[in-house]
Design an enzyme around this catalytic site. Structure first.
Site, PDB file in Angstrom:
ATOM      1  N   LYS A  11       0.848  -1.201   0.000  1.00  0.00           N
ATOM      2  CA  LYS A  11       0.000   0.000   0.000  1.00  0.00           C
ATOM      3  C   LYS A  11       0.879   1.244   0.000  1.00  0.00           C
ATOM      4  O   LYS A  11       2.048   1.204   0.393  1.00  0.00           O
ATOM      5  CB  LYS A  11      -0.948   0.032   1.205  1.00  0.00           C
ATOM      6  CG  LYS A  11      -0.263   0.156   2.581  1.00  0.00           C
ATOM      7  CD  LYS A  11      -0.149   1.596   3.061  1.00  0.00           C
ATOM      8  CE  LYS A  11       0.566   1.721   4.407  1.00  0.00           C
ATOM      9  NZ  LYS A  11       1.688   2.541   4.530  1.00  0.00           N
ATOM     10  N   ASP A 141      -1.838  -1.383  10.259  1.00  0.00           N
ATOM     11  CA  ASP A 141      -2.102  -1.405   8.812  1.00  0.00           C
ATOM     12  C   ASP A 141      -2.673  -2.738   8.323  1.00  0.00           C
ATOM     13  O   ASP A 141      -3.070  -2.851   7.164  1.00  0.00           O
ATOM     14  CB  ASP A 141      -0.795  -1.160   8.026  1.00  0.00           C
ATOM     15  CG  ASP A 141      -0.374   0.291   8.068  1.00  0.00           C
ATOM     16  OD1 ASP A 141      -1.219   1.162   8.351  1.00  0.00           O
ATOM     17  OD2 ASP A 141       0.825   0.552   7.811  1.00  0.00           O
TER      18      ASP A 141
HETATM   19  O1  C5P Z   1       0.768  -0.880  14.626  1.00  0.00           O
HETATM   20  P1  C5P Z   1       2.173  -1.007  14.161  1.00  0.00           P
HETATM   21  O2  C5P Z   1       2.929  -2.075  14.889  1.00  0.00           O
HETATM   22  O3  C5P Z   1       2.312  -1.089  12.692  1.00  0.00           O
HETATM   23  O4  C5P Z   1       2.878   0.385  14.561  1.00  0.00           O
HETATM   24  C1  C5P Z   1       4.269   0.535  14.614  1.00  0.00           C
HETATM   25  C2  C5P Z   1       4.615   1.734  15.481  1.00  0.00           C
HETATM   26  O5  C5P Z   1       4.148   2.934  14.879  1.00  0.00           O
HETATM   27  C3  C5P Z   1       3.966   1.715  16.867  1.00  0.00           C
HETATM   28  O6  C5P Z   1       4.777   1.047  17.800  1.00  0.00           O
HETATM   29  C4  C5P Z   1       3.844   3.192  17.201  1.00  0.00           C
HETATM   30  O7  C5P Z   1       5.068   3.676  17.714  1.00  0.00           O
HETATM   31  C5  C5P Z   1       3.625   3.845  15.848  1.00  0.00           C
HETATM   32  N1  C5P Z   1       2.207   4.103  15.557  1.00  0.00           N
HETATM   33  C6  C5P Z   1       1.559   5.144  16.226  1.00  0.00           C
HETATM   34  N2  C5P Z   1       0.231   5.359  15.972  1.00  0.00           N
HETATM   35  C7  C5P Z   1      -0.448   4.613  15.073  1.00  0.00           C
HETATM   36  C8  C5P Z   1       0.205   3.584  14.363  1.00  0.00           C
HETATM   37  C9  C5P Z   1       1.541   3.352  14.622  1.00  0.00           C
HETATM   38  O8  C5P Z   1       2.148   5.840  17.058  1.00  0.00           O
HETATM   39  N3  C5P Z   1      -1.732   4.880  14.861  1.00  0.00           N
END
Ligand code: C5P
Length: 314
Positions: A11, A141
């Site tokens: 994406k 995501d």
């Molecule tokens: O959810 P995911 O593991 O992909 O997110 C990776 C990092 O990105 C999280 O640990 C966080 O630090 C940051 N993040 C965030 N807010 C979101 C998505 C991701 O702060 N909505």
């Protein structure tokens, strides 16, 4: 034993606005996510033993529990212990085509494919909503990657609202192979620099998030006006990634000189894309950029926007 091959598209973000903080340490976001044809292939086979085994053709990719595809299989095991007892675990083979740690949801889409594939292998008959709920436990995501297409994503990124399909738009995608940006670093740095501007009260947060629905870029998508979409693109994380990674800034500046509709970094980067009005244009831009930056570390792709997420190939 039954096996499935799944196609897991990457994406890009056409829009990424950081609105505020969340009590769980994440951020409240308003995003527009878009699937692209560049995809990984995932082979899944029931192995009849009580093990999850993961292999990958790219040495850069870990094959332990830190891999989101592994975590997806692990989640299915804990959510459906009876199916695990009946069918055993899975052998997962990842054929990586999507650049790693690039802001293209490569790991997330592999995890989404594992959920879809194990639902089929274990004959669970889960609905799209049920798969998205499981996906949200793996990463922000991952829910989008299940159904893909063009969608508004709010809250952590897991609340989705589909938009009309965008057809026949090509992009040039550029990523330095050796350059990786940590998503957590990008968000945490953004918080430390701009956190004082975050919207604090819950009502205003919800209002700001829902404002994206009537925002200019969504109107442009509904009208299928690609030039306007390109003009209204936004990614707040550019504010922290571009100053820290001059190569990414240089890519954006180089692409902006060519005959493109618009250029932006995707997600937390470091990949940069340029929207182009035709495949021929995109190929020309790729060639010009390659001549300008002959560095073999720079990977370039021409790909297009697509209207779906995970697909079962066989
Ligand atoms: O959810 P995911 O593991 O992909 O997110 C990776 C990092 O990105 C999280 O640990 C966080 O630090 C940051 N993040 C965030 N807010 C979101 C998505 C991701 O702060 N909505």
């Amino acid at each position: 034993m039954r096996s499935y091959t799944l196609i897991a598209p990457a994406k890009i973000n056409l829009y990424l606005e950081i609105i505020g903080d969340r009590p769980d340490g994440y951020h409240e976001l308003a995003m527009i996510l878009q699937s692209i044809a560049l995809a990984d292939q995932i082979d899944l086979e029931a192995n009849g033993i009580e093990l999850i085994r993961l292999r990958c053709d790219n040495k850069q990719v870990p094959v332990d529990k830190s891999n989101l595809a592994y975590r997806a299989a692990d989640l299915m095991v804990s959510e459906f212990p009876d199916s695990f007892a009946t069918y055993g675990g899975v052998d997962i083979t990842l054929h990586k085509r999507i650049p790693v740690a690039a802001g293209l949801a490569g790991g997330s889409t592999d995890a989404a494919a594992v959920l879809v594939g194990m639902d089929l292998l274990w004959k669970l008959g889960l609905t799209k909503l049920e798969l998205e709920e499981l996906a949200a436990k793996i990463g922000s995501d991952v829910p989008f990657c299940i159904g893909g297409g063009t969608a508004i994503a709010t809250r952590r990124g897991e609340v989705l609202s589909s938009l009309s399909d965008l057809g026949d738009i090509y992009i040039v995608l550029a990523k330095y192979r050796s350059l990786e940006v940590s998503t957590a670093w990008a968000y945490n740095t953004y918080r430390s620099l701009y956190g004082d501007r975050y919207i604090k009260d819950t009502e205003s947060l919800a209002e700001r998030a829902s404002a994206v629905n009537s925002g200019e870029i969504v109107q442009a998508i509904i009208r299928q006006n690609v030039k306007e979409i390109a003009d209204k693109m936004r990614n707040d994380l550019e504010k922290v990634v571009l100053p820290e990674y001059p190569q990414v800034l240089q890519l954006k500046e180089s692409l902006a000189k060519y005959d493109i509709l618009g250029t932006m970094m995707s997600g937390s980067g470091p990949s940069v894309f340029a929207l182009c009005e035709s495949k021929e244009k995109a190929e020309q831009v790729k060639l010009s950029l390659r001549n300008e930056i002959p560095d073999t570390d720079l990977e370039l792709f021409v790909t297009r926007l697509i209207t779906h997420g995970i697909q079962v190939a066989s």
